[in-house]
Design a protein around this motif. Structure first.
Motif, mmCIF file in Angstrom:
data_model
loop_
_atom_site.group_PDB
_atom_site.id
_atom_site.type_symbol
_atom_site.label_atom_id
_atom_site.label_comp_id
_atom_site.label_asym_id
_atom_site.label_seq_id
_atom_site.Cartn_x
_atom_site.Cartn_y
_atom_site.Cartn_z
ATOM 1 N N ALA A 315 31.462 17.435 20.165
ATOM 2 C CA ALA A 315 32.448 16.465 20.669
ATOM 3 C C ALA A 315 33.389 16.033 19.549
ATOM 4 N N GLN A 316 32.808 15.883 18.357
ATOM 5 C CA GLN A 316 33.600 15.437 17.200
ATOM 6 C C GLN A 316 34.697 16.461 16.884
ATOM 7 N N VAL A 317 34.347 17.748 16.993
ATOM 8 C CA VAL A 317 35.301 18.824 16.698
ATOM 9 C C VAL A 317 36.314 18.968 17.840
ATOM 10 N N ILE A 318 35.814 18.857 19.089
ATOM 11 C CA ILE A 318 36.691 19.013 20.257
ATOM 12 C C ILE A 318 37.757 17.907 20.275
ATOM 13 N N GLU A 319 37.376 16.705 19.800
ATOM 14 C CA GLU A 319 38.349 15.602 19.790
ATOM 15 C C GLU A 319 39.549 15.920 18.893
ATOM 16 N N THR A 320 39.350 16.801 17.894
ATOM 17 C CA THR A 320 40.483 17.138 17.010
ATOM 18 C C THR A 320 41.346 18.243 17.624
ATOM 19 N N GLY A 321 41.007 18.662 18.852
ATOM 20 C CA GLY A 321 41.814 19.680 19.528
ATOM 21 C C GLY A 321 41.285 21.093 19.378
ATOM 22 N N ALA A 322 40.188 21.272 18.619
ATOM 23 C CA ALA A 322 39.621 22.619 18.459
ATOM 24 C C ALA A 322 38.613 22.898 19.576
ATOM 25 N N GLN A 323 38.081 24.146 19.596
ATOM 26 C CA GLN A 323 37.100 24.512 20.622
ATOM 27 C C GLN A 323 35.715 24.691 19.992
ATOM 28 N N GLY A 324 34.705 24.624 20.844
ATOM 29 C CA GLY A 324 33.331 24.808 20.372
ATOM 30 C C GLY A 324 32.636 25.899 21.165
ATOM 31 N N ALA A 325 31.592 26.484 20.560
ATOM 32 C CA ALA A 325 30.805 27.503 21.256
ATOM 33 C C ALA A 325 29.337 27.281 20.965
ATOM 34 N N LEU A 326 28.505 27.492 21.974
ATOM 35 C CA LEU A 326 27.057 27.413 21.757
ATOM 36 C C LEU A 326 26.457 28.748 22.163
ATOM 37 N N MET A 327 25.712 29.372 21.228
ATOM 38 C CA MET A 327 25.128 30.680 21.489
ATOM 39 C C MET A 327 23.615 30.587 21.592
ATOM 40 N N ALA A 328 23.083 31.138 22.703
ATOM 41 C CA ALA A 328 21.628 31.126 22.901
ATOM 42 C C ALA A 328 21.119 32.567 22.899
#
Length: 700
Positions: A315-328
């Motif tokens: 959430a902290q990174v997404i708030e700066t306008g970037a995207q996130g990924a979670l790999m399982a």
């Protein structure tokens, strides 16, 4: 460029006497050459003996104990060949002042025996004595020499791990030739440290391990062994430190948002964060605020709430306008992460998507377009998807879940998907401190040590398999009260057929005993079949799930309260602990039943005791390390620490810490390894196969 002084050690083993192409293949398989090339002389020299034969023991025939290896000075008596076409062995009698012994041979050549054991002559014979019907005998003696040749027999002979088809004598001969090729290498250890420890130089240490004078020379705590273990650990820690320095030079992005989105995620939780969750989030925020890339390992026991910490970080990174990924690692897990995050993301306003191998081409194309346009904030999927062609508009952070094989190279490759990508690796396998340094030495570490509020401890009992009927009727009673039960059968990798039969058989017996339909999950089923069986169990259509260890990682059924683990003595501690973590995820008291087949060996007994005594995964991991070595904890099957041939986590943990500090200091004072010691350290990195790290040096 590899320093030329090392050239003799990088010659293939096939250049050694007695090793043709066929034997070279066997040796390579044994000493760990790479699949595409033969092992080298160095690979062979790092194959350390595990014990010794002492041929100095000369008690005389009458005083030779059963099972001892002895050397006897005897006079050869009569030869007694077996009758023609008989399967009986060939015997030769011999005697000394104390008594008489038989030398026994199966399928020998008579002429060879007559020459090697001539009647009436004196011989020095060495081998293992066995007493049979009150008489000593020696089957196929190892040596028979004339008294004047006795010096040819080694007084102390190292014993190496072998492989089928490779004779001990062949390996010994090759090893001797390899030792003769050992060059004088420059000293890469700090002079003061070397002096303080009293360690020999590299060459002497290696020569002594292969030609020991005493049993104590080859023990893990000997000065010779410690010196080489430290060399190997230093090579590993230096390589990790170089990777870390390289990751840092790639530069990160300082991310300092207001924290509103993170607070929205935390506010949407139906419970309070634990103290260690709050601390981990604080550490991650501090990492993200720095202009260097984050590399952090988040360790938390099963059910300690790692996903929540990961989502808060994203959430902290997404708030700066970037995207996130979670790999399982598996599709089941990816879907589960998606399902647990969806309600929180919806409340916080994070646009979440799932990508799996089951998506149609059209679905995948649409997802890809949304990612490129920045219409998706967070995508969840399996590792395979990210290693492929998936692209992002602006990838800022990746969370890697539960992947021990996700090594340094993959961590570097990920960084290519975006600008200054921050990386968080999560694991539910509590890894002992020493192994964290080994495999994740390039990372900072956060640990989640408490369980979320409302979780009840799990009661663990061990029960002999003789009481199986009693356990089945208890399971029946629990189901009739509305409880759900896992029943786990072990997996013996050597024989899938037997396992399948065992699991299916147990499934049949339970259906018959409990008079109801039961779910079954095993490795031979398709993903759809597994998903369907899991879904039935989750929804309550079935109340019992019989499974092999597929359910070990991450399956989440909060109302399952009992787990029965059959043949618990066959599992390692970490695995038992992981399996136990499948229950106790709701607010009802839960129990774990360890069914074992007696009599128990010492290690298996110790394991089951530890499981009964504690629920603390980190304590269990440390004990597991003592009981079985570091390799298996991280899923690498060889004994010893992952990726190591000499160092052993359980014996050299203290050296690991020193090596890490040493590596950090080296790079602070000589970041390009240009000094005299730096040049010597380059030799060390090549020797232990860590030369990829050298390529990361700015100077090439």
């Amino acid at each position: 460029m590899r320093p030329t002084v090392l050239d003799p050690l990088f010659a293939p083993v096939s250049t050694l006497p007695g090793i043709g192409p066929k034997i070279a293949k066997l040796v390579s398989g044994l000493v760990g050459g790479l699949p595409d090339r033969d092992a080298t002389v160095a690979d062979l020299l790092f194959h350390i003996p595990h014990s010794l034969i002492d041929r100095r023991h000369r008690p005389g025939i009458a005083y030779s104990e059963n099972g001892d290896i002895v050397t006897l000075d005897v006079t050869i008596g009569r030869h007694m060949p077996p009758p023609r076409n008989s399967k009986a062995p060939y015997k030769i009698t011999a005697f000394d002042d104390t008594g008489q012994i038989d030398f026994v041979f199966f399928h020998p050549r008579g002429d060879w025996l007559a020459k090697t054991f001539p009647e009436g002559e004196r011989r020095i014979v060495s081998g293992k004595v066995e007493w049979f019907h009150e008489r000593p005998q020696m089957v196929h003696p190892d040596y028979s020499l004339k008294p004047e040749e006795a010096a040819q027999m080694p007084a102390i002979e190292p014993v190496y791990p072998l492989t089928a088809g490779l004779a001990s004598k062949t390996l010994q001969k090759a090893m001797k030739a390899a030792l003769e090729k050992l060059p004088d290498v420059p000293e890469w250890l700090n002079e003061a440290h070397l002096h303080r420890e009293g360690w020999p130089d590299f060459k002497e240490a290696l020569q002594t391990l292969h030609a020991p004078g005493e049993k104590s020379d080859i023990e893990p705590q000997s000065l010779f062994y410690q010196r080489l273990a430290y060399d190997e650990l230093l090579a590993s820690q230096l390589a990790l430190a170089l990777v870390r320095a390289h990751m840092r030079t790639l530069g990160g992005i300082a991310r300092t948002p207001s924290g509103a989105l993170q607070n929205a995620v935390i506010g949407a939780l139906p419970f309070q964060l634990t103290a260690s969750q709050a601390k981990a989030i604080e550490d991650i925020n501090a990492d993200l605020a720095e202009p260097v890339r984050m590399l952090r390992l988040l360790q938390g026991d099963v059910g300690a709430g790692k996903t929540v910490v990961a989502l808060a970080a994203l959430a902290q990174v997404i708030e700066t306008g970037a995207q996130g990924a979670l790999m399982a690692p598996t599709e089941i897990l990816a879907r589960q992460h998606f399902a647990s995050m969806a309600p929180l993301c919806e409340k916080a306003g994070i646009r979440l998507a799932l990508m799996t191998g089951k998506d149609s081409q059209k679905e995948r194309r649409i997802r890809q377009e949304q990612l490129d346009a920045g219409e998706i904030d967070l995508v969840v999927g399996t590792h395979a998807l990210f290693q492929g062609s998936v692209t992002f508009k602006d990838l800022g952070m990746v969370v890697v879940d539960e992947q021990h094989r996700f090594g340094v190279h993959q961590r570097l490759a990920l960084s290519g998907k975006g600008q200054g990508v921050d990386v968080l690796v999560m694991t539910a396998t509590p890894i002992p401190r020493t192994l964290v340094l080994t495999c994740f030495g390039d990372m900072d570490v956060s640990r989640l040590t408490e369980k979320p509020a409302g979780r009840k401890p799990i009661k663990t009992v061990s029960v002999s398999l003789d009481r199986l009927d009693e356990i089945m009727s208890r399971v029946g009673a629990a189901i009739s009260e509305g409880q759900k039960v896992y029943w786990v059968c072990p997996l013996v990798e050597e024989s899938e057929k037997i396992d399948l039969a065992a699991v299916e058989d147990r499934h049949r017996v339970l259906e018959h005993e409990l008079h109801q339909r039961i779910s079954l999950v095993h490795g031979r089923m398709t993903a759809d079949e597994k998903d369907a069986a899991m879904a039935d169990f989750k929804s309550g259509a079935t109340r019992v799930l019989v499974a092999t260890t597929v359910i070990e990682v991450g399956v989440d059924v909060p109302d399952a309260t009992i787990i029965v683990i059959e043949h618990a003595e066959r599992f390692g501690l970490a695995q038992l602990h992981q399996l136990r973590g499948r229950v106790g995820r709701g607010d009802k008291p839960s129990s774990c039943v360890l069914l074992y087949k007696g009599p128990l060996g010492e290690t298996a007994g110790a394991r089951l005791n530890i499981m009964r005594e504690t629920n603390d995964g980190f304590l269990i991991a440390e004990e597991d390390l003592k009981l079985r070595g570091g390799g298996e904890i991280l899923g690498t099957r060889q004994s010893g620490t992952p990726g190591f041939r000499i160092a052993r986590a359980e014996d050299h943990a203290d050296l690991m810490e020193i090596a890490r500090d040493d590596a950090r200091l080296i790079l602070e004072t000589d970041p390009d390894l240009k000094s005299e010691r730096g040049e010597a350290l380059r030799c060390l990195l090549y020797l232990f196969g860590r030369d990829t790290a050298i390529r990361l040096l700015r100077a090439g």
